[in-house]
Design an enzyme around this catalytic site. Sequence first.
Site, mmCIF file in Angstrom:
data_model
loop_
_atom_site.group_PDB
_atom_site.id
_atom_site.type_symbol
_atom_site.label_atom_id
_atom_site.label_comp_id
_atom_site.label_asym_id
_atom_site.label_seq_id
_atom_site.Cartn_x
_atom_site.Cartn_y
_atom_site.Cartn_z
ATOM 1 N N GLU A 19 -43.191 18.027 -2.456
ATOM 2 C CA GLU A 19 -44.458 18.439 -3.067
ATOM 3 C C GLU A 19 -45.657 17.584 -2.671
ATOM 4 O O GLU A 19 -46.216 16.857 -3.501
ATOM 5 C CB GLU A 19 -44.331 18.466 -4.601
ATOM 6 C CG GLU A 19 -43.229 19.380 -5.101
ATOM 7 C CD GLU A 19 -43.252 19.571 -6.611
ATOM 8 O OE1 GLU A 19 -43.994 18.835 -7.293
ATOM 9 O OE2 GLU A 19 -42.529 20.445 -7.094
ATOM 10 N N GLU A 72 -36.417 23.740 -6.258
ATOM 11 C CA GLU A 72 -36.543 23.407 -7.684
ATOM 12 C C GLU A 72 -37.005 24.648 -8.422
ATOM 13 O O GLU A 72 -37.872 25.370 -7.938
ATOM 14 C CB GLU A 72 -37.599 22.313 -7.956
ATOM 15 C CG GLU A 72 -37.186 20.932 -7.589
ATOM 16 C CD GLU A 72 -38.271 19.892 -7.893
ATOM 17 O OE1 GLU A 72 -39.085 20.091 -8.822
ATOM 18 O OE2 GLU A 72 -38.303 18.894 -7.172
HETATM 19 C C1 BGC Z 1 -41.151 17.687 -9.413
HETATM 20 C C2 BGC Z 1 -40.150 17.085 -10.355
HETATM 21 C C3 BGC Z 1 -40.599 17.316 -11.780
HETATM 22 C C4 BGC Z 1 -40.676 18.807 -12.016
HETATM 23 C C5 BGC Z 1 -41.082 19.213 -13.418
HETATM 24 C C6 BGC Z 1 -41.713 19.006 -9.842
HETATM 25 O O1 BGC Z 1 -43.083 19.020 -9.648
HETATM 26 O O2 BGC Z 1 -40.674 17.697 -8.102
HETATM 27 O O3 BGC Z 1 -40.007 15.741 -10.054
HETATM 28 O O4 BGC Z 1 -39.792 16.686 -12.719
HETATM 29 O O5 BGC Z 1 -41.597 19.377 -11.144
HETATM 30 O O6 BGC Z 1 -42.382 18.819 -13.697
#
Ligand code: BGC
Length: 446
Positions: free
Chosen positions: A163, A348
């Site tokens: 990110e 993610e």
């Molecule tokens: C990140 C994580 C974070 C998640 C939830 C993402 O932006 O890579 O590290 O915990 O979002 O906020």
Amino acid sequence: MPFPPGFLWGAATSAYQIEGSPLADGAGASIWHRFSHTPGNTHGGDHADVACDHYNRWADDVALMQRLGLNAYRFSVAWGRVLPEGTGRVNAAGLDFYDRLVDGLVAAGIEPFLTLYHWDLPAALDDRGGWLNPDAAEWFADYARTVYARLGDRVRFWTTHNEPWVVVDGGYMVGPMAPGHRNKFEAPRAAHHLMRAHAHAVRALRAEGARQVGLVVNLEPKHPASDSPADTATAARAHAYFNRQYLDPAMLGHYPEELAEVYGEGWPGYTDADAALTREPLDFLGVNYYSRTVVRDDPSVFPDGARKVPQTHAAQTTLDWEVYPEGLTEVLTWVTERYGALPLYVTENGAAFYDPPSPVEGRVDDPLRVAYLRSHLQAVHTAIERGADVRGYFAWSLIDNFEWAHGFSKRFGLVHVDYATQARTPKASAHAYAEAIRTHGASLLP
Ligand code: BGC
């Protein structure tokens, strides 16, 4: 609902958020260690000195993944464990930790999916200007080579940054994340060097023999609140700032024009020749997806003039993020159309909800997360039907963990962590995910 053969069913974490023991065995402090120990930066002064104690409990955590049936695990390496000063001297003990973890994953039949940079820059490098220093590209490539030399025989999937938008917007432009600067002159320069570092590391990894090298971006649809010209233009600007700022130069070789407007006098006027320095063909792209934003034009909002309009008809997470699964289909088809048909991984996806504070008779019921997981996996499937080459999905997160400036107040895990005892309890969402994996997605059908 057949997902493609070989689909990776994973979960993701990052080093600083779960490991604890940030200075153990000769590790050098990171900017997040420093930032979280500086009063006022995190919820309740939380820091990750212990976090989920994964540094000591990694074997149990691998066993947990195996019980859930995961066939892949996305984790990050803490740069400062490997190179305590960020450059130069290698700390073998730090590499040993990841060596053991990777061996454990491989033995459990779990594909390691490695992130080199998940926000924990060695503090010693921040003292030398961090991502503002043009030398950062060489620092990062050297670090990538060092990790590859130790783990490259067992780790197939390599990603450079997690990110870039958050690294720069959070760390240099708006400031809620380490190193906490708020400076429109710094931000575009940090972005440029961060992405030069990405390209350098991709070349370094390939030269060492890596065959699967990618980048992880977070994408989020920006929808105009009305069809007025002002709202439409603002949504386009917000989209350029958030979704195209890193991918356009890295994939197409030019910066979006809208950045001049967003950064104003801070914009260095980067040319296509500059953009080309961030461009290197990728084997795959990782997409992190959480929500969308509906935006209204409001020039007083820093930095992109986009005021978020809450979607009160929809479910919200505890971070006030709208639950909007259609947006995951949208971003996966959008990247495919704009940047070409490269393999994609959802690296993610997940949500923080108000979970019961502790397990009751060994159970943690999190029906909203179950629904979120199900609807977003269905959205991935729809994207595949529409031509996106999605080859894997990683739930964020395997376990509850340190949610950056929110400390431990937000829980994203499929598995509950009792921070007093470090007991792990799979939530209902973990069981639902295990069932989806076992049936290769069939259990997600309505
Ligand atoms: C990140 C994580 C974070 C998640 C939830 C993402 O932006 O890579 O590290 O915990 O979002 O906020």
